[in-house]
Design an enzyme around this catalytic site. Structure first.
Site, PDB file in Angstrom:
ATOM      1  N   GLU A  96      97.309  38.575  24.280  1.00 31.21           N
ATOM      2  CA  GLU A  96      96.064  37.926  23.634  1.00 31.21           C
ATOM      3  C   GLU A  96      95.277  38.977  22.727  1.00 31.21           C
ATOM      4  O   GLU A  96      95.499  40.345  23.087  1.00 31.21           O
ATOM      5  CB  GLU A  96      95.213  37.681  24.845  1.00 31.21           C
ATOM      6  CG  GLU A  96      93.844  37.135  24.726  1.00 31.21           C
ATOM      7  CD  GLU A  96      93.475  35.949  23.569  1.00 31.21           C
ATOM      8  OE1 GLU A  96      94.075  35.996  22.689  1.00 31.21           O
ATOM      9  OE2 GLU A  96      92.681  35.125  24.256  1.00 31.21           O
ATOM     10  N   ASP A  97      94.424  38.710  22.035  1.00 33.37           N
ATOM     11  CA  ASP A  97      93.779  39.666  21.001  1.00 33.37           C
ATOM     12  C   ASP A  97      92.806  40.531  21.889  1.00 33.37           C
ATOM     13  O   ASP A  97      92.813  41.820  21.860  1.00 33.37           O
ATOM     14  CB  ASP A  97      93.086  38.934  19.760  1.00 33.37           C
ATOM     15  CG  ASP A  97      92.157  37.916  20.167  1.00 33.37           C
ATOM     16  OD1 ASP A  97      91.911  37.623  21.554  1.00 33.37           O
ATOM     17  OD2 ASP A  97      91.580  37.232  19.250  1.00 33.37           O
ATOM     18  N   ASP A 106      87.465  39.534  27.031  1.00 37.15           N
ATOM     19  CA  ASP A 106      86.041  39.718  27.028  1.00 37.15           C
ATOM     20  C   ASP A 106      85.329  39.807  28.401  1.00 37.15           C
ATOM     21  O   ASP A 106      85.481  40.480  29.316  1.00 37.15           O
ATOM     22  CB  ASP A 106      85.677  39.175  25.842  1.00 37.15           C
ATOM     23  CG  ASP A 106      84.348  39.161  25.555  1.00 37.15           C
ATOM     24  OD1 ASP A 106      83.571  40.276  25.685  1.00 37.15           O
ATOM     25  OD2 ASP A 106      83.622  38.424  24.687  1.00 37.15           O
ATOM     26  N   LYS A 166      94.089  31.983  17.391  1.00 36.05           N
ATOM     27  CA  LYS A 166      95.087  32.429  16.252  1.00 36.05           C
ATOM     28  C   LYS A 166      94.943  33.931  16.348  1.00 36.05           C
ATOM     29  O   LYS A 166      95.684  34.659  15.870  1.00 36.05           O
ATOM     30  CB  LYS A 166      94.243  32.043  14.983  1.00 36.05           C
ATOM     31  CG  LYS A 166      94.375  30.562  14.895  1.00 36.05           C
ATOM     32  CD  LYS A 166      93.579  30.205  13.379  1.00 36.05           C
ATOM     33  CE  LYS A 166      93.042  28.872  13.606  1.00 36.05           C
ATOM     34  NZ  LYS A 166      92.091  28.484  12.673  1.00 36.05           N
ATOM     35  N   ASP A 196      88.864  36.972  14.057  1.00 33.34           N
ATOM     36  CA  ASP A 196      88.041  36.352  13.107  1.00 33.34           C
ATOM     37  C   ASP A 196      86.403  36.391  13.599  1.00 33.34           C
ATOM     38  O   ASP A 196      86.164  36.731  14.627  1.00 33.34           O
ATOM     39  CB  ASP A 196      88.358  35.230  12.990  1.00 33.34           C
ATOM     40  CG  ASP A 196      87.751  34.129  13.942  1.00 33.34           C
ATOM     41  OD1 ASP A 196      88.050  34.441  15.166  1.00 33.34           O
ATOM     42  OD2 ASP A 196      87.347  33.279  13.771  1.00 33.34           O
ATOM     43  N   PHE A 228      81.089  42.997  18.542  1.00 30.45           N
ATOM     44  CA  PHE A 228      81.584  41.975  17.984  1.00 30.45           C
ATOM     45  C   PHE A 228      82.687  42.695  16.923  1.00 30.45           C
ATOM     46  O   PHE A 228      82.048  43.225  16.125  1.00 30.45           O
ATOM     47  CB  PHE A 228      80.828  40.842  17.577  1.00 30.45           C
ATOM     48  CG  PHE A 228      81.656  39.556  17.347  1.00 30.45           C
ATOM     49  CD1 PHE A 228      81.965  38.799  18.502  1.00 30.45           C
ATOM     50  CD2 PHE A 228      82.354  39.066  16.130  1.00 30.45           C
ATOM     51  CE1 PHE A 228      82.812  37.768  18.282  1.00 30.45           C
ATOM     52  CE2 PHE A 228      83.282  38.162  15.927  1.00 30.45           C
ATOM     53  CZ  PHE A 228      83.560  37.467  16.903  1.00 30.45           C
TER      54      PHE A 228
HETATM   55  P1  5GP Z   1      86.571  35.774  27.142  1.00 30.32           P
HETATM   56  O1  5GP Z   1      87.223  34.513  27.541  1.00 30.32           O
HETATM   57  O2  5GP Z   1      87.373  36.962  27.622  1.00 30.32           O
HETATM   58  O3  5GP Z   1      85.250  35.996  27.082  1.00 30.32           O
HETATM   59  O4  5GP Z   1      86.853  35.758  25.436  1.00 30.32           O
HETATM   60  C1  5GP Z   1      88.409  35.937  24.955  1.00 30.32           C
HETATM   61  C2  5GP Z   1      88.317  35.312  23.441  1.00 30.32           C
HETATM   62  O5  5GP Z   1      86.881  35.446  22.914  1.00 30.32           O
HETATM   63  C3  5GP Z   1      89.149  36.202  22.847  1.00 30.32           C
HETATM   64  O6  5GP Z   1      90.339  35.475  22.687  1.00 30.32           O
HETATM   65  C4  5GP Z   1      88.561  35.875  21.401  1.00 30.32           C
HETATM   66  O7  5GP Z   1      88.878  34.953  20.558  1.00 30.32           O
HETATM   67  C5  5GP Z   1      87.136  35.982  21.645  1.00 30.32           C
HETATM   68  N1  5GP Z   1      86.331  37.125  21.331  1.00 30.32           N
HETATM   69  C6  5GP Z   1      85.823  37.786  22.356  1.00 30.32           C
HETATM   70  N2  5GP Z   1      85.196  38.946  21.769  1.00 30.32           N
HETATM   71  C7  5GP Z   1      85.694  38.959  20.459  1.00 30.32           C
HETATM   72  C8  5GP Z   1      85.079  39.851  19.333  1.00 30.32           C
HETATM   73  O8  5GP Z   1      84.455  41.064  19.508  1.00 30.32           O
HETATM   74  N3  5GP Z   1      85.712  39.374  18.171  1.00 30.32           N
HETATM   75  C9  5GP Z   1      86.369  38.449  17.922  1.00 30.32           C
HETATM   76  N4  5GP Z   1      86.704  38.028  16.905  1.00 30.32           N
HETATM   77  N5  5GP Z   1      86.618  37.404  19.081  1.00 30.32           N
HETATM   78  C10 5GP Z   1      86.180  38.040  20.372  1.00 30.32           C
HETATM   79 MG    MG Z   2      91.121  34.107  21.050  1.00 29.06          MG
END
Ligand code: 5GP
Ligand code: MG
Length: 177
Positions: free
Chosen positions: A96-97, A100, A40, A156, A149
């Site tokens: 994508e948002d 990470d 989302k 969210d 974070f």
């Molecule tokens: P990754 O797979 O790259 O570790 O994580 C990506 C997903 O983790 C993002 O789509 C997001 O949903 C969540 N995420 C990673 N860091 C954050 C953050 O600082 N805040 C929030 N709300 N979600 C995060």
């Molecule tokens: Mg996400």
């Protein structure tokens, strides 16, 4: 609302989204673009971005569930599609948002590539380079941010905070209780 401190203002976000749209308008001028938006978290970014795009666009959504709870990343990704879509030979932009660890986007890119798109690029609002576990980069990045974070503008904490117009760092006291 969970306590947070301002990191990126509404004005900074809107300004940067306009710049990203200008880049995309140059890159995809005269083409048709298939946007795959990850629910989302990317919904608000996607809806602001697409209204500034001048080429033909189609929007698709999928949901990648990678966060089992709170602020810690899980290493497995589950995919849910809101509808079936065909991207064969199409120019695809994955929106994508946040990038990470990279686990989610790496998984999504591999999955989408199985459907033989003509091209595939990644656009993220936020990038946390310090957290990367996999070697993956986005082609379009709104802001690089430190390893904190964040919530707001679609992102969210335990499903709250998506409605904020700015991006804020979640107060540690909220999850170190
Ligand atoms: P990754 O797979 O790259 O570790 O994580 C990506 C997903 O983790 C993002 O789509 C997001 O949903 C969540 N995420 C990673 N860091 C954050 C953050 O600082 N805040 C929030 N709300 N979600 C995060
Ligand atoms: Mg996400």
């Amino acid at each position: 609302m969970y306590r947070n401190r301002l990191l990126i203002t509404e004005e900074q976000i809107q300004h940067r989204v306009r710049e990203l749209a200008e880049d995309l308008n140059k890159e995809y001028r005269g083409k048709s673009l298939d946007i795959v938006s990850v629910l989302k978290g990317a919904m608000i970014f996607t809806s602001d971005l697409i209204r500034l795009l001048e080429m033909d666009v189609r929007i698709h959504f999928l949901q990648a569930l990678s966060y089992s709870s709170g602020t810690e990343s899980s290493e497995t990704v589950n995919l849910h599609f809101t509808s079936v879509f065909d991207i064969r030979d199409c120019d695809v932009l994955l929106v994508e948002d946040i990038l990470d660890t990279g686990i989610t986007l790496d998984y999504l890119v591999k999955h989408l590539k199985e459907n033989a798109p003509g091209s595939i690029r990644i656009c993220v609002l936020l990038d946390k380079p310090d957290r990367r576990k996999l070697n993956i980069q986005a082609d379009y990045v709104g802001f690089q941010i430190p390893d904190d974070f964040v919530i707001g503008y679609g992102l969210d904490y335990l499903e709250y905070g998506r409605q904020l117009k700015y991006i804020g760092v979640l107060d540690r006291s909220e999850y170190e209780k």
